[in-house]
Design a protein around this motif. Structure first.
Motif, mmCIF file in Angstrom:
data_model
loop_
_atom_site.group_PDB
_atom_site.id
_atom_site.type_symbol
_atom_site.label_atom_id
_atom_site.label_comp_id
_atom_site.label_asym_id
_atom_site.label_seq_id
_atom_site.Cartn_x
_atom_site.Cartn_y
_atom_site.Cartn_z
ATOM 1 N N VAL A 1 -14.947 7.198 4.392
ATOM 2 C CA VAL A 1 -16.050 6.432 5.205
ATOM 3 C C VAL A 1 -15.301 5.501 6.198
ATOM 4 N N PHE A 2 -14.551 4.759 5.307
ATOM 5 C CA PHE A 2 -13.873 3.532 6.227
ATOM 6 C C PHE A 2 -13.203 4.216 7.165
ATOM 7 N N HIS A 3 -12.395 5.361 7.021
ATOM 8 C CA HIS A 3 -11.765 5.824 8.167
ATOM 9 C C HIS A 3 -12.305 6.421 9.189
ATOM 10 N N CYS A 4 -13.814 6.790 9.013
ATOM 11 C CA CYS A 4 -14.677 7.203 9.991
ATOM 12 C C CYS A 4 -15.173 5.888 10.568
ATOM 13 N N ILE A 5 -15.457 5.071 10.094
ATOM 14 C CA ILE A 5 -16.252 3.779 10.751
ATOM 15 C C ILE A 5 -15.024 3.051 11.675
ATOM 16 N N ILE B 1 -5.665 3.070 3.448
ATOM 17 C CA ILE B 1 -6.748 3.238 4.569
ATOM 18 C C ILE B 1 -6.152 3.157 5.894
ATOM 19 N N LEU B 2 -6.302 4.362 6.491
ATOM 20 C CA LEU B 2 -5.481 4.546 7.884
ATOM 21 C C LEU B 2 -6.385 4.257 8.944
ATOM 22 N N HIS C 1 -2.856 -4.388 -1.575
ATOM 23 C CA HIS C 1 -3.695 -3.519 -0.758
ATOM 24 C C HIS C 1 -3.818 -3.792 0.692
ATOM 25 N N ILE C 2 -2.727 -3.786 1.285
ATOM 26 C CA ILE C 2 -2.528 -4.485 2.637
ATOM 27 C C ILE C 2 -3.512 -3.620 3.795
ATOM 28 N N SER C 3 -3.770 -2.427 3.253
ATOM 29 C CA SER C 3 -4.463 -1.667 4.524
ATOM 30 C C SER C 3 -5.891 -2.041 4.075
ATOM 31 N N LEU C 4 -6.599 -2.377 3.114
ATOM 32 C CA LEU C 4 -7.899 -2.847 3.027
ATOM 33 C C LEU C 4 -8.058 -4.183 3.364
ATOM 34 N N SER C 5 -7.111 -5.032 3.115
ATOM 35 C CA SER C 5 -7.175 -6.697 3.731
ATOM 36 C C SER C 5 -7.359 -6.413 5.365
#
Length: 471
Positions: A127-131, A166-167, A279-283
Protein backbone atom coordinates in the motif's frame (compact mmCIF):
# COMPACT_ATOMS: atom_id res chain seq x y z
CA UNK A 1 6.70 -19.18 1.39
CA UNK A 2 9.61 -17.45 3.10
CA UNK A 3 13.21 -16.96 1.97
CA UNK A 4 14.53 -19.14 4.78
CA UNK A 5 12.40 -22.16 3.86
CA UNK A 6 13.43 -25.29 2.01
CA UNK A 7 10.62 -24.91 -0.54
CA UNK A 8 11.96 -21.47 -1.50
CA UNK A 9 15.66 -22.32 -1.43
CA UNK A 10 15.42 -25.61 -3.32
CA UNK A 11 12.19 -25.19 -5.24
CA UNK A 12 10.94 -21.73 -6.13
CA UNK A 13 14.23 -19.83 -6.40
CA UNK A 14 16.13 -22.25 -8.68
CA UNK A 15 13.07 -22.70 -10.92
CA UNK A 16 12.44 -18.95 -11.12
CA UNK A 17 16.07 -18.10 -11.92
CA UNK A 18 16.27 -20.80 -14.59
CA UNK A 19 13.11 -19.57 -16.31
CA UNK A 20 14.15 -15.94 -15.92
CA UNK A 21 17.54 -16.34 -17.59
CA UNK A 22 16.22 -18.63 -20.32
CA UNK A 23 13.63 -16.00 -21.24
CA UNK A 24 14.54 -13.27 -23.77
CA UNK A 25 15.25 -9.89 -22.14
CA UNK A 26 12.07 -8.19 -23.35
CA UNK A 27 9.85 -10.78 -21.63
CA UNK A 28 11.66 -10.97 -18.31
CA UNK A 29 9.39 -8.48 -16.54
CA UNK A 30 6.47 -10.79 -17.34
CA UNK A 31 8.41 -13.64 -15.73
CA UNK A 32 8.91 -11.44 -12.66
CA UNK A 33 5.20 -10.62 -12.58
CA UNK A 34 3.99 -14.22 -12.92
CA UNK A 35 6.67 -15.61 -10.59
CA UNK A 36 5.95 -12.99 -7.93
CA UNK A 37 2.22 -13.65 -8.10
CA UNK A 38 2.99 -17.33 -7.58
CA UNK A 39 5.25 -16.47 -4.65
CA UNK A 40 2.57 -14.35 -2.96
CA UNK A 41 -0.32 -16.64 -3.85
CA UNK A 42 1.45 -19.50 -2.10
CA UNK A 43 -0.09 -18.19 1.14
CA UNK A 44 -3.65 -17.34 0.05
CA UNK A 45 -5.17 -16.78 -3.38
CA UNK A 46 -7.84 -14.41 -2.03
CA UNK A 47 -5.14 -12.09 -0.69
CA UNK A 48 -3.48 -12.25 -4.10
CA UNK A 49 -6.77 -11.00 -5.53
CA UNK A 50 -6.71 -8.05 -3.13
CA UNK A 51 -3.14 -7.24 -4.20
CA UNK A 52 -4.08 -7.33 -7.89
CA UNK A 53 -7.15 -5.13 -7.35
CA UNK A 54 -5.09 -2.59 -5.39
CA UNK A 55 -2.53 -2.56 -8.18
CA UNK A 56 -5.16 -1.98 -10.88
CA UNK A 57 -6.80 0.76 -8.79
CA UNK A 58 -3.51 2.58 -8.35
CA UNK A 59 -2.46 2.29 -11.98
CA UNK A 60 -5.86 3.49 -13.19
CA UNK A 61 -5.74 6.67 -11.12
CA UNK A 62 -2.16 7.26 -12.13
CA UNK A 63 -3.25 7.14 -15.76
CA UNK A 64 -6.17 9.50 -15.00
CA UNK A 65 -3.75 12.05 -13.54
CA UNK A 66 -1.55 11.74 -16.60
CA UNK A 67 -4.44 12.10 -19.05
CA UNK A 68 -6.42 14.76 -17.18
CA UNK A 69 -4.01 17.24 -15.51
CA UNK A 70 -6.84 19.65 -14.65
CA UNK A 71 -8.35 17.12 -12.24
CA UNK A 72 -5.17 15.69 -10.81
CA UNK A 73 -6.07 16.75 -7.27
CA UNK A 74 -9.40 14.93 -7.48
CA UNK A 75 -7.86 11.78 -8.91
CA UNK A 76 -5.01 11.59 -6.38
CA UNK A 77 -7.46 12.14 -3.51
CA UNK A 78 -9.69 9.28 -4.63
CA UNK A 79 -6.71 7.06 -5.43
CA UNK A 80 -4.93 7.56 -2.10
CA UNK A 81 -8.17 7.23 -0.10
CA UNK A 82 -8.84 3.94 -1.85
CA UNK A 83 -5.36 2.61 -0.98
CA UNK A 84 -5.65 3.78 2.62
CA UNK A 85 -9.05 2.11 2.83
CA UNK A 86 -7.44 -1.24 2.08
CA UNK A 87 -4.99 -0.66 4.91
CA UNK A 88 -7.65 0.71 7.24
CA UNK A 89 -10.09 -2.14 6.80
CA UNK A 90 -7.75 -5.11 6.81
CA UNK A 91 -5.20 -3.85 9.34
CA UNK A 92 -7.07 -1.55 11.71
CA UNK A 93 -10.77 -2.44 11.72
CA UNK A 94 -10.30 -5.17 14.35
CA UNK A 95 -8.27 -2.76 16.48
CA UNK A 96 -10.89 -0.01 16.34
CA UNK A 97 -13.69 -2.44 17.17
CA UNK A 98 -11.72 -3.81 20.14
CA UNK A 99 -10.92 -0.29 21.38
CA UNK A 100 -14.54 0.83 21.00
CA UNK A 101 -15.76 -2.18 22.95
CA UNK A 102 -13.17 -1.54 25.67
CA UNK A 103 -14.55 1.98 26.17
CA UNK A 104 -17.81 0.40 27.36
CA UNK A 105 -16.09 -2.42 29.31
CA UNK A 106 -17.43 -5.05 26.98
CA UNK A 107 -16.20 -7.27 24.12
CA UNK A 108 -16.77 -7.21 20.36
CA UNK A 109 -18.74 -10.47 20.67
CA UNK A 110 -21.18 -8.84 23.10
CA UNK A 111 -21.60 -6.00 20.61
CA UNK A 112 -22.56 -8.54 17.95
CA UNK A 113 -19.22 -8.71 16.12
CA UNK A 114 -18.35 -12.40 15.76
CA UNK A 115 -15.77 -12.20 12.96
CA UNK A 116 -12.10 -11.24 12.74
CA UNK A 117 -10.40 -10.01 9.59
CA UNK A 118 -7.10 -11.67 8.76
CA UNK A 119 -4.14 -9.42 7.98
CA UNK A 120 -2.89 -9.92 4.39
CA UNK A 121 0.86 -10.43 4.42
CA UNK A 122 2.78 -7.42 3.17
CA UNK A 123 -0.25 -5.13 2.90
CA UNK A 124 1.51 -2.32 4.80
CA UNK A 125 4.37 -2.39 2.32
CA UNK A 126 2.55 -2.65 -1.00
CA UNK A 127 0.00 0.00 0.00
CA UNK A 128 2.89 2.39 0.73
CA UNK A 129 4.34 1.52 -2.69
CA UNK A 130 1.03 2.39 -4.31
CA UNK A 131 0.66 5.68 -2.42
CA UNK A 132 4.18 6.79 -3.29
CA UNK A 133 3.46 6.09 -6.97
CA UNK A 134 0.31 8.23 -6.91
CA UNK A 135 2.04 11.08 -5.08
CA UNK A 136 5.04 10.98 -7.41
CA UNK A 137 2.69 10.99 -10.38
CA UNK A 138 0.87 14.00 -8.94
CA UNK A 139 4.14 15.85 -8.32
CA UNK A 140 5.35 15.11 -11.84
CA UNK A 141 8.25 12.93 -10.69
CA UNK A 142 6.99 10.09 -12.93
CA UNK A 143 6.93 11.54 -16.40
CA UNK A 144 6.01 8.58 -18.57
CA UNK A 145 3.74 5.58 -18.54
CA UNK A 146 5.92 2.47 -18.43
CA UNK A 147 2.94 0.16 -18.90
CA UNK A 148 0.73 -1.93 -16.66
CA UNK A 149 2.99 -4.99 -16.72
CA UNK A 150 6.05 -3.07 -15.54
CA UNK A 151 4.06 -1.23 -12.87
CA UNK A 152 2.44 -4.43 -11.61
CA UNK A 153 5.84 -6.13 -11.58
CA UNK A 154 7.16 -3.26 -9.44
CA UNK A 155 4.36 -3.61 -6.89
CA UNK A 156 4.67 -7.39 -6.63
CA UNK A 157 8.46 -7.74 -7.02
CA UNK A 158 8.91 -10.75 -4.75
CA UNK A 159 12.28 -9.93 -3.13
CA UNK A 160 10.76 -6.91 -1.36
CA UNK A 161 7.03 -7.69 -1.46
CA UNK A 162 6.24 -8.80 2.07
CA UNK A 163 8.75 -6.91 4.26
CA UNK A 164 10.47 -4.25 2.18
CA UNK A 165 12.62 -2.34 1.62
CA UNK A 166 9.87 0.17 0.80
CA UNK A 167 10.54 1.18 -2.79
CA UNK A 168 9.49 4.17 -4.85
CA UNK A 169 8.53 3.71 -8.47
CA UNK A 170 10.39 6.82 -9.61
CA UNK A 171 13.63 5.26 -8.33
CA UNK A 172 13.07 1.91 -10.03
CA UNK A 173 11.14 2.75 -13.21
CA UNK A 174 14.27 2.90 -15.36
CA UNK A 175 15.45 -0.47 -14.03
CA UNK A 176 12.28 -2.13 -15.27
CA UNK A 177 13.03 -0.75 -18.75
CA UNK A 178 16.81 -1.17 -18.80
CA UNK A 179 18.94 -3.13 -16.34
CA UNK A 180 22.29 -4.85 -16.58
CA UNK A 181 22.87 -8.51 -15.81
CA UNK A 182 26.33 -9.86 -15.12
CA UNK A 183 27.96 -12.83 -13.44
CA UNK A 184 29.70 -10.56 -10.94
CA UNK A 185 26.41 -8.90 -9.97
CA UNK A 186 24.67 -12.26 -9.69
CA UNK A 187 27.39 -13.78 -7.50
CA UNK A 188 27.59 -10.65 -5.37
CA UNK A 189 23.84 -10.88 -4.82
CA UNK A 190 24.13 -14.57 -3.98
CA UNK A 191 26.79 -13.81 -1.35
CA UNK A 192 24.64 -11.07 0.18
CA UNK A 193 21.67 -13.45 0.21
CA UNK A 194 23.79 -15.99 2.09
CA UNK A 195 24.82 -13.34 4.63
CA UNK A 196 21.17 -12.52 5.25
CA UNK A 197 20.26 -16.20 5.56
CA UNK A 198 22.99 -16.70 8.17
CA UNK A 199 21.78 -13.65 10.12
CA UNK A 200 18.26 -15.02 10.20
CA UNK A 201 18.91 -18.68 10.96
CA UNK A 202 22.15 -18.68 12.94
CA UNK A 203 21.63 -15.49 14.95
CA UNK A 204 18.02 -14.28 15.10
CA UNK A 205 16.37 -17.69 15.42
CA UNK A 206 18.99 -18.83 17.93
CA UNK A 207 18.21 -16.04 20.46
CA UNK A 208 14.44 -16.20 19.93
CA UNK A 209 13.85 -18.83 22.69
CA UNK A 210 15.45 -16.57 25.31
CA UNK A 211 13.29 -13.61 24.28
CA UNK A 212 10.17 -15.78 24.25
CA UNK A 213 10.97 -17.15 27.70
CA UNK A 214 11.30 -13.68 29.23
CA UNK A 215 8.12 -12.30 27.69
CA UNK A 216 6.11 -15.42 28.57
CA UNK A 217 7.20 -15.39 32.23
CA UNK A 218 4.60 -13.52 34.35
CA UNK A 219 7.06 -11.80 36.71
CA UNK A 220 10.54 -12.05 35.18
CA UNK A 221 13.50 -11.40 37.43
CA UNK A 222 16.09 -8.69 36.80
CA UNK A 223 18.44 -11.07 34.98
CA UNK A 224 15.73 -12.70 32.88
CA UNK A 225 14.04 -9.41 31.98
CA UNK A 226 17.28 -7.81 30.82
CA UNK A 227 18.43 -10.98 29.07
CA UNK A 228 15.09 -11.34 27.28
CA UNK A 229 14.93 -7.67 26.28
CA UNK A 230 18.46 -7.69 24.86
CA UNK A 231 17.75 -11.03 23.15
CA UNK A 232 14.73 -9.54 21.42
CA UNK A 233 16.74 -6.44 20.51
CA UNK A 234 19.21 -8.71 18.73
CA UNK A 235 16.56 -11.04 17.31
CA UNK A 236 14.57 -8.24 15.69
CA UNK A 237 17.63 -6.60 14.20
CA UNK A 238 19.25 -9.69 12.72
CA UNK A 239 15.88 -11.05 11.58
CA UNK A 240 14.87 -7.86 9.76
CA UNK A 241 18.32 -6.84 8.51
CA UNK A 242 18.83 -10.45 7.42
CA UNK A 243 15.61 -10.29 5.39
CA UNK A 244 16.68 -6.96 3.89
CA UNK A 245 20.07 -8.37 2.90
CA UNK A 246 18.35 -11.33 1.28
CA UNK A 247 15.93 -9.02 -0.55
CA UNK A 248 18.72 -6.79 -1.89
CA UNK A 249 20.74 -9.87 -2.83
CA UNK A 250 17.83 -11.42 -4.70
CA UNK A 251 17.32 -8.13 -6.53
CA UNK A 252 20.96 -8.12 -7.62
CA UNK A 253 20.60 -11.68 -8.89
CA UNK A 254 18.01 -10.46 -11.41
CA UNK A 255 19.71 -7.17 -12.22
CA UNK A 256 18.07 -4.74 -9.75
CA UNK A 257 19.83 -2.35 -7.40
CA UNK A 258 17.55 -1.97 -4.37
CA UNK A 259 18.20 0.54 -1.62
CA UNK A 260 20.09 -0.29 1.56
CA UNK A 261 17.74 -0.59 4.55
CA UNK A 262 20.16 -0.63 7.50
CA UNK A 263 23.42 1.16 8.34
CA UNK A 264 24.68 -0.20 11.70
CA UNK A 265 21.79 1.36 13.70
CA UNK A 266 23.04 0.12 17.08
CA UNK A 267 26.03 2.43 16.73
CA UNK A 268 23.85 5.55 16.68
CA UNK A 269 24.55 8.49 18.99
CA UNK A 270 20.92 9.60 19.23
CA UNK A 271 17.38 8.51 18.42
CA UNK A 272 17.50 10.98 15.53
CA UNK A 273 20.55 9.23 14.11
CA UNK A 274 19.00 5.84 14.85
CA UNK A 275 16.13 6.63 12.50
CA UNK A 276 18.61 7.58 9.80
CA UNK A 277 20.13 4.11 10.14
CA UNK A 278 17.20 1.80 11.00
CA UNK A 279 14.63 0.80 8.36
CA UNK A 280 15.97 3.57 6.15
CA UNK A 281 13.34 3.05 3.46
CA UNK A 282 10.52 3.63 5.98
CA UNK A 283 12.23 6.67 7.49
CA UNK A 284 12.69 8.32 4.11
CA UNK A 285 9.13 7.41 3.05
CA UNK A 286 7.66 9.03 6.18
CA UNK A 287 9.89 12.07 5.65
CA UNK A 288 9.05 12.58 1.97
CA UNK A 289 5.36 11.67 1.98
CA UNK A 290 4.23 12.74 5.45
CA UNK A 291 6.68 14.95 7.36
CA UNK A 292 7.53 17.34 4.50
CA UNK A 293 3.90 17.69 3.28
CA UNK A 294 2.91 18.56 6.87
CA UNK A 295 5.39 21.43 6.70
CA UNK A 296 8.49 19.69 8.01
CA UNK A 297 10.73 22.13 9.84
CA UNK A 298 9.67 25.11 7.72
CA UNK A 299 6.64 26.11 9.81
CA UNK A 300 8.16 27.26 13.09
CA UNK A 301 9.65 25.44 16.05
CA UNK A 302 6.41 24.44 17.76
CA UNK A 303 4.82 23.08 14.59
CA UNK A 304 8.04 21.22 13.76
CA UNK A 305 7.84 19.42 17.10
CA UNK A 306 4.21 18.54 16.47
CA UNK A 307 5.08 17.21 13.00
CA UNK A 308 7.92 15.06 14.36
CA UNK A 309 5.75 13.59 17.08
CA UNK A 310 2.79 12.99 14.79
CA UNK A 311 4.85 11.27 12.11
CA UNK A 312 6.45 8.89 14.62
CA UNK A 313 3.07 8.17 16.23
CA UNK A 314 1.68 7.22 12.82
CA UNK A 315 4.86 5.25 12.13
CA UNK A 316 4.23 3.27 15.30
CA UNK A 317 0.63 2.58 14.28
CA UNK A 318 1.82 1.54 10.81
CA UNK A 319 3.82 -1.26 12.44
CA UNK A 320 0.82 -2.79 14.13
CA UNK A 321 -2.78 -2.25 15.20
CA UNK A 322 -2.21 -2.31 18.98
CA UNK A 323 -1.71 0.22 21.74
CA UNK A 324 1.79 -1.10 22.34
CA UNK A 325 2.81 0.12 18.87
CA UNK A 326 1.09 3.47 19.43
CA UNK A 327 3.01 3.94 22.69
CA UNK A 328 6.22 2.85 20.97
CA UNK A 329 5.61 5.57 18.37
CA UNK A 330 4.97 8.10 21.17
CA UNK A 331 8.22 7.05 22.87
CA UNK A 332 10.35 7.60 19.78
CA UNK A 333 8.44 10.72 18.75
CA UNK A 334 8.94 12.24 22.20
CA UNK A 335 12.68 11.63 22.09
CA UNK A 336 12.97 13.05 18.58
CA UNK A 337 11.30 16.24 19.80
CA UNK A 338 13.46 16.39 22.95
CA UNK A 339 16.67 15.84 20.99
CA UNK A 340 15.84 18.58 18.51
CA UNK A 341 14.87 20.98 21.31
CA UNK A 342 17.98 20.35 23.45
CA UNK A 343 20.65 19.63 20.85
CA UNK A 344 21.04 15.98 21.92
CA UNK A 345 20.56 15.02 18.28
CA UNK A 346 24.17 16.15 17.70
CA UNK A 347 25.64 14.27 20.68
CA UNK A 348 28.84 12.26 20.24
CA UNK A 349 30.92 9.77 22.21
CA UNK A 350 30.47 6.36 23.78
CA UNK A 351 28.08 7.74 26.40
CA UNK A 352 25.70 8.94 23.69
CA UNK A 353 25.75 5.49 22.05
CA UNK A 354 24.98 3.77 25.37
CA UNK A 355 22.15 6.20 26.13
CA UNK A 356 20.65 5.62 22.69
CA UNK A 357 20.90 1.84 23.04
CA UNK A 358 19.10 2.03 26.38
CA UNK A 359 16.30 4.17 24.95
CA UNK A 360 15.92 1.89 21.94
CA UNK A 361 15.86 -1.16 24.22
CA UNK A 362 13.11 0.34 26.38
CA UNK A 363 11.10 0.93 23.22
CA UNK A 364 11.64 -2.60 21.91
CA UNK A 365 9.96 -4.00 25.04
CA UNK A 366 6.73 -2.28 23.98
CA UNK A 367 7.29 -3.41 20.40
CA UNK A 368 7.57 -7.07 21.44
CA UNK A 369 4.98 -7.25 24.22
CA UNK A 370 1.58 -8.72 23.41
CA UNK A 371 -0.07 -5.94 25.42
CA UNK A 372 0.80 -3.07 27.73
CA UNK A 373 0.45 -5.24 30.83
CA UNK A 374 3.09 -7.66 29.55
CA UNK A 375 5.44 -4.75 28.83
CA UNK A 376 4.97 -3.45 32.39
CA UNK A 377 5.96 -6.88 33.76
CA UNK A 378 9.22 -6.72 31.79
CA UNK A 379 9.89 -3.16 32.94
CA UNK A 380 9.27 -4.20 36.54
CA UNK A 381 11.82 -6.98 36.14
CA UNK A 382 14.36 -4.68 34.49
CA UNK A 383 14.19 -2.31 37.45
CA UNK A 384 14.56 -5.11 40.00
CA UNK A 385 10.99 -5.17 41.29
CA UNK A 386 10.67 -8.94 40.76
CA UNK A 387 13.96 -9.97 42.37
CA UNK A 388 17.41 -10.34 40.86
CA UNK A 389 18.15 -14.06 40.59
CA UNK A 390 16.81 -16.55 38.08
CA UNK A 391 14.51 -19.22 39.60
CA UNK A 392 15.72 -22.79 39.16
CA UNK A 393 12.68 -23.74 37.07
CA UNK A 394 13.30 -20.81 34.72
CA UNK A 395 17.05 -21.50 34.57
CA UNK A 396 16.34 -24.99 33.26
CA UNK A 397 14.58 -23.43 30.27
CA UNK A 398 17.53 -21.19 29.42
CA UNK A 399 19.59 -23.23 27.00
CA UNK A 400 23.32 -22.79 26.65
CA UNK A 401 22.83 -22.41 22.91
CA UNK A 402 20.58 -19.36 23.29
CA UNK A 403 22.96 -17.71 25.80
CA UNK A 404 25.94 -18.35 23.52
CA UNK A 405 23.95 -17.02 20.56
CA UNK A 406 23.12 -13.87 22.52
CA UNK A 407 26.80 -13.25 23.23
CA UNK A 408 27.59 -13.87 19.56
CA UNK A 409 24.86 -11.46 18.43
CA UNK A 410 26.17 -8.70 20.69
CA UNK A 411 29.68 -9.29 19.38
CA UNK A 412 28.60 -9.22 15.74
CA UNK A 413 26.56 -6.05 16.31
CA UNK A 414 29.55 -4.40 17.99
CA UNK A 415 31.89 -5.30 15.11
CA UNK A 416 29.34 -4.72 12.37
CA UNK A 417 30.90 -1.55 10.89
CA UNK A 418 34.10 -3.50 10.18
CA UNK A 419 32.30 -6.63 8.99
CA UNK A 420 30.06 -4.52 6.76
CA UNK A 421 33.05 -2.82 5.17
CA UNK A 422 34.55 -6.21 4.34
CA UNK A 423 31.27 -7.35 2.81
CA UNK A 424 30.87 -4.23 0.69
CA UNK A 425 34.47 -4.15 -0.51
CA UNK A 426 35.14 -7.85 -1.05
CA UNK A 427 31.92 -9.86 -1.29
CA UNK A 428 29.91 -7.46 -3.46
CA UNK A 429 31.94 -6.74 -6.60
CA UNK A 430 32.09 -3.36 -8.27
CA UNK A 431 31.67 -2.97 -12.05
CA UNK A 432 34.65 -4.41 -13.87
CA UNK A 433 35.95 -6.42 -10.91
CA UNK A 434 36.30 -10.19 -10.59
CA UNK A 435 34.54 -11.79 -7.62
CA UNK A 436 36.78 -14.80 -7.08
CA UNK A 437 40.04 -12.95 -6.67
CA UNK A 438 42.84 -13.68 -4.20
CA UNK A 439 41.64 -11.12 -1.66
CA UNK A 440 37.99 -12.26 -1.86
CA UNK A 441 38.39 -16.02 -1.90
CA UNK A 442 38.61 -16.46 1.88
CA UNK A 443 35.57 -14.22 2.67
CA UNK A 444 33.62 -15.95 -0.08
CA UNK A 445 34.42 -19.39 1.31
CA UNK A 446 33.53 -18.16 4.79
CA UNK A 447 30.12 -16.90 3.68
CA UNK A 448 29.50 -20.11 1.76
CA UNK A 449 30.32 -22.07 4.90
CA UNK A 450 27.91 -19.97 6.94
CA UNK A 451 25.21 -20.58 4.34
CA UNK A 452 25.82 -24.34 4.55
CA UNK A 453 25.49 -24.18 8.34
CA UNK A 454 22.30 -22.16 8.03
CA UNK A 455 20.78 -24.65 5.60
CA UNK A 456 21.67 -27.56 7.87
CA UNK A 457 20.12 -25.67 10.79
CA UNK A 458 16.96 -25.15 8.77
CA UNK A 459 16.62 -28.90 8.32
CA UNK A 460 16.39 -29.49 12.07
CA UNK A 461 14.32 -26.53 13.28
CA UNK A 462 10.63 -25.73 13.01
CA UNK A 463 9.14 -23.09 10.73
CA UNK A 464 10.22 -19.57 11.74
CA UNK A 465 8.73 -16.69 9.72
CA UNK A 466 10.39 -13.29 9.58
CA UNK A 467 9.17 -10.97 12.34
CA UNK A 468 8.24 -8.13 10.00
CA UNK A 469 5.79 -10.37 8.12
CA UNK A 470 3.23 -9.51 10.83
CA UNK A 471 3.37 -5.83 9.99
Amino acid sequence: MVFSSEVFLFGFLPAFLAIYYLTPMRWRNIVILIGSYGFYGWWRLDFLGLLILTTLWTYAFGRLMMGDPARRKLWITIGVVGCLSVLGVFKYLNFFIDSFAALFSTTPEELGVHWRLLLPIGVSFYVFHCISYLVDMYRGDVEEDVGLVNFAAFIVLFPQLVAGPILRFKDLAHQFKHRTHSLDLFLGGLMLFFVGLAKKVLLADAVAPLADLAFQTPDPSFALAWGGAVAYMMQLYFDFSGYSDMAVGLGMMIGFRLIRNFATPYHSHSITEFWNRWHISLSTWLRDYLYIPLGGNRVGRGRTYVNLFMVMALGGLWHGAAWTFVLWGFWHGGWLVLERATGLAKANGAGAVLRTLFLVLIGWVLFRAANVEEALHIYAGMFGLNGFGVPAVTALSMTGESLAALALCVGVAALEPYLGQIAREQLIPQPGSTLVATNTLVPTLLVTGLAALAIMKLAEQSFSPFLYFQF
